[in-house]
Design an enzyme around this catalytic site. Structure first.
Site, PDB file in Angstrom:
ATOM      1  N   ASP A 231       0.880  -1.158   0.000  1.00 31.60           N
ATOM      2  CA  ASP A 231       0.000   0.000   0.000  1.00 31.60           C
ATOM      3  C   ASP A 231       0.924   1.216   0.000  1.00 31.60           C
ATOM      4  O   ASP A 231       2.092   1.127   0.410  1.00 31.60           O
ATOM      5  CB  ASP A 231      -0.946   0.004   1.212  1.00 31.60           C
ATOM      6  CG  ASP A 231      -2.115   0.968   0.983  1.00 31.60           C
ATOM      7  OD1 ASP A 231      -2.039   1.794   0.058  1.00 31.60           O
ATOM      8  OD2 ASP A 231      -3.097   0.892   1.736  1.00 31.60           O
ATOM      9  N   TRP A 232       0.411   2.326  -0.467  1.00 34.55           N
ATOM     10  CA  TRP A 232       1.274   3.489  -0.709  1.00 34.55           C
ATOM     11  C   TRP A 232       1.950   3.951   0.589  1.00 34.55           C
ATOM     12  O   TRP A 232       1.311   4.524   1.460  1.00 34.55           O
ATOM     13  CB  TRP A 232       0.464   4.589  -1.371  1.00 34.55           C
ATOM     14  CG  TRP A 232       0.500   4.568  -2.879  1.00 34.55           C
ATOM     15  CD1 TRP A 232       0.779   5.634  -3.682  1.00 34.55           C
ATOM     16  CD2 TRP A 232       0.296   3.459  -3.763  1.00 34.55           C
ATOM     17  NE1 TRP A 232       0.762   5.239  -5.012  1.00 34.55           N
ATOM     18  CE2 TRP A 232       0.475   3.916  -5.092  1.00 34.55           C
ATOM     19  CE3 TRP A 232       0.007   2.101  -3.585  1.00 34.55           C
ATOM     20  CZ2 TRP A 232       0.354   3.095  -6.205  1.00 34.55           C
ATOM     21  CZ3 TRP A 232      -0.111   1.277  -4.697  1.00 34.55           C
ATOM     22  CH2 TRP A 232       0.064   1.772  -5.978  1.00 34.55           C
TER      23      TRP A 232
END
Ligand code: BGC
Length: 755
Positions: A231-232
């Site tokens: 995930d970012w």
């Protein structure tokens, strides 16, 4: 075209390989021209494209290109329609082809543990079977167009509060049965090109660096073939993450983490083979996209129409005492800001720049007798007397009042959780005031997660639209006026109060840890077991027609746990308009002391003309009956009689049938002086021996059978005797049956030998 990816990797320098494992910027992966590796772009979804042209961000701050916002997952899950989700995925995949996006991030499949999770609108359900089925269909649709998906957020990411550091403390059983199960089916059935690991820790280990999660479960057990993307910003320790099975770090780390990978290979703490394997997995997905690139034409208006149909087939009619559908000639007051400007999507990374949004007021005005009054504002939760009075007047002077209520953006979003389950006070107040002057009141809801409905008993109809995408206005009007027949059912329970929810005492935790104390009793599994009244149960929803169920048949009366069971049932439309019915199949385990009352194990949706009937067939297999056994670390079906039920919701069973299942797995048994007689009797290996031994002990030590007095019989019933024996550890035979230590040791020894 067959690509020799291994040969490409051989030609790469160590730095190039490390570089391939992180993005070029926010949305793009790196290219290497000399090796023919092109630059590819990924973009947020899940319910439409959020392709950012200029500066990237992951919170929906900067504008993205104009696109179509389809209904969000909280709505589409209520369609219980695999084909519909596939159709939506196919349209989104086609859009991505046209816009040169290689992967669209989503679907998001996390379980709705609490109604408060800020991101529930992006998630499908409180039930892992339903969530998994919807996600599989979405993925199959998108990927049929040669575009990759990213199944997210893996795993146990069920709240926004401290999502980047908090540890979800979950039992192995709850993880497997509830939280991982929602990912398992889509991975096995639909093979998403990528899986996005979540920010949080699970039982103390970051998901981004958990080899058990990313390699053992995801790859070794489920057979995942694509790459794992962070995930970012989810990477904590880059090298540990790579070793654990996280291939791609997003967004770019400005080269710092790439350097760490290079250093680790050079100093021998990371094997180059691990790096090569990661690069290979990333390249395979890139080239799979490149090699399936095709010309695509994207028709926004067509997709808008599809978004409308999907929403019409997802919305749920929660209450109707005969008031709906409305006759267009009769004057209706459409009340509430959302009637004009609907809330149709959530805030954060999934936010889409919709090219148009349909308004219920405009749509209804085209053919029906309507007036509009704004009623409330959403800038702040304050009663605006003037707006209120105008709305009350409009309601008084009409034959119907249709109040469009819901949650404003500030009430729910990615990044934070809700603090309560209520609508804004000003909206509840408005509804109460309208009811006073207009008995024919209907409420239409726009919300991403359940709300308390204190007025539910006083209004005549409730239509739940959830966050229904950019065409929600037109869909609501078609449903209210009967141009479409409602056919969605709730993918989550709507409790009366937040306090009723099983996670209430443990949500969202102290910021460091959140304990999933409710275990497998999530959503209806809890409410139904507690026989707790709820506002609307899981799986519930009404139609403008009626359906009858009959002829439930199982193709077997008894079976082994490895066999398949075919279940058939006939559904008839007994009303006077065409409609779709969702047929829900639940299974109840004989192990009721430790199991939910029943669990959803299959479903089907069927279109029926008035008077028409159809036979539906559904399949059940080992997993439909299995529970996760922590001793075995595997799925286990206890022998016994299972009930298969067909329900209209988790609370309204229409038909039931039983099947006898024999387990093919023998549970391991640890034998020592504390092993109970009951466990030994139930274990096929030790049963006969212990029975004989018990008889002998009785004969040798029990002496002559004495006639028991009535008082003794009253004090010690047969049932009590049996229960005592069942839970008696072997060592207690010393106290109650006169066994000496030597004899006890001998008994344990012999049992160990035959085990
Ligand atoms: C979200 C993801 C999203 C990513 C990229 C993260 O903050 O959790 O769901 O795909 O940003 O925008």
């Amino acid at each position: 075209m067959e690509r020799n990816i291994k040969a490409i990797i051989q030609d790469m320098t160590l730095e190039e390989k490390a570089g391939m494992c992180s993005g070029k910027d926010f949305w793009r992966l790196k290219s290497i021209e000399r090796l023919g590796i092109p630059e590819v772009m990924v973009s947020d979804g899940p319910h439409g494209m959020r392709k950012q042209a200029e500066q990237g961000d992951h919170l929906g701050i900067n504008d993205s290109i104009e696109a179509v916002c389809f209904p969000t997952a909280c709505a589409t899950a209520c369609s219980f329609d695999r084909d519909l989700l596939k159709e939506m995925g196919t349209a989104i995949g086609n859009e991505c082809q046209a816009e040169n996006l290689s992967v669209i991030l989503g679907p998001a499949v996390n379980i709705k543990r609490s109604p408060l999770c800020g991101r529930n609108f992006e998630y499908f359900s409180e039930d892992p079977y339903l969530a998994g089925q919807m996600a599989s269909a979405h993925i199959q649709g998108v990927q049929s167009q040669g575009i990759g998906t990213s199944l997210k957020h893996f795993a146990a990411n069920n709240q926004e509060y401290r999502r980047m550091t908090c540890s979800s403390e979950v039992s192995e059983q709850a993880l497997r049965e509830i939280y991982l199960a929602a990912f398992e089916t889509p991975v096995k059935e639909a093979q998403p090109k990528t899986v996005m690991c979540s920010y949080n820790k699970i039982n103390g280990t970051f998901a981004s660096e958990d080899p058990w999660l990313l390699t053992k479960v995801l790859r070794d057990e489920w057979g995942f073939e694509g790459y794992v993307v962070s995930d970012w910003g989810a990477v904590n320790d880059r090298v540990e993450a790579l070793k654990a099975g996280l291939e791609l770090e997003m967004p770019a780390s400005n080269g710092t983490n790439d350097k760490k990978i290079v250093e680790a290979v050079k100093n021998g703490t990371l094997s180059e083979d691990v790096l090569d394997r990661a690069v290979e997995r990333i390249l395979r997905v890139i080239f799979d996209y490149v090699d399936h690139k095709k010309e695509a034409i994207w028709d926004k208006d067509e997709d808008h129409k599809l978004a409308q149909r999907i929403e019409e087939e997802s919305a749920i009619l929660l209450k109707n005492d005969g008031i709906l559908p409305i006759c267009p000639e009769k004057k209706a007051a459409l009340i509430g800001l959302f009637a004009e400007k609907p809330r149709f999507q959530g805030g954060g990374s999934s936010h889409i720049n919709s090219y148009k949004v349909s308004s219920a007021v405009k749509e209804a005005s085209a053919f029906a007798n309507v007036v509009y009054a704004q009623g409330y504002d959403i800038k702040e939760d304050k009663i605006d007397e003037q707006l209120l009075q105008e709305a009350v007047e409009a309601a008084r002077q009409s034959e119907y009042a249709i109040v469009f209520a819901g949650l404003p953006d500030s009430f729910e979003s990615e990044g934070y959780d809700r603090s309560h389950m209520r609508l804004p006070n000003c909206q509840n107040h408005l509804i109460e005031e309208i009811i006073k002057v207009q008995p024919n009141t209907v409420v239409v809801l726009h919300n991403g997660s359940p709300v308390e409905m204190p007025w539910a008993d006083q209004v005549r109809g409730i239509l739940e639209m959830y966050l229904g995408g950019q065409a929600v206005g037109a869909a609501a009007v078609n449903l209210l006026y009967g141009k479409a027949n409602p056919c969605g059912k709730l993918a989550e329970t709507i409790p009366y109060h937040l306090e009723d929810n099983p996670s209430y005492l443990n949500f969202p935790g102290d910021g460091k840890k959140v304990f999933y104390q409710e275990g497998i009793y999530v959503g209806y599994r809890y409410y139904d077991k507690k026989k707790m009244p709820v506002r609307y149960p899981f799986g519930y929803g009404l139609s403008y027609t009626t359906f009858e169920y009959k002829d439930l048949k199982l193709d077997k009366e008894s079976m082994k746990d490895t066999d398949k069971l075919i279940v058939s049932v006939t559904v008839k439309n007994t009303g006077d308009r065409a409609g779709k019915e969702i047929v829900e199949l639940y299974v109840s385990s004989p192990n009721q002391a430790v199991r939910p009352v029943r669990e959803l194990k299959n479903f089907a949706k069927v279109l029926l003309q008035p008077g028409e009937e159809k036979e539906i067939t559904m399949e059940l297999e080992k997993r439909s009956f299995a529970e996760y056994n922590e001793e075995l670390h595997d799925w286990y079906v206890p022998s016994g009689t299972y009930t298969v039920s067909i329900g209209r919701s988790s609370r309204e069973m229409e038909l039931e049938a039983c099947v006898q299942i024999e387990s093919t797995t023998v549970l391991p048994i640890t034998i020592n002086a504390n092993t109970t007689v009951g466990d030994l009797m139930r274990n096929p290996k030790t049963a006969e021996f212990i029975m004989t031994q018990m008889k002998k002990i009785q004969e040798v030590l029990g002496g002559e059978e004495k006639e028991e007095s009535d008082v003794a019989k009253e004090a010690v019933s047969d049932e009590m005797n049996q229960a005592m024996m069942d839970s008696m550890p072997l060592r207690a035979l010393r106290s109650f049956n006169g066994l000496d230590n030597e004899a006890l040791e001998e008994l344990v020894k012999q049992l160990k030998e035959i085990q």
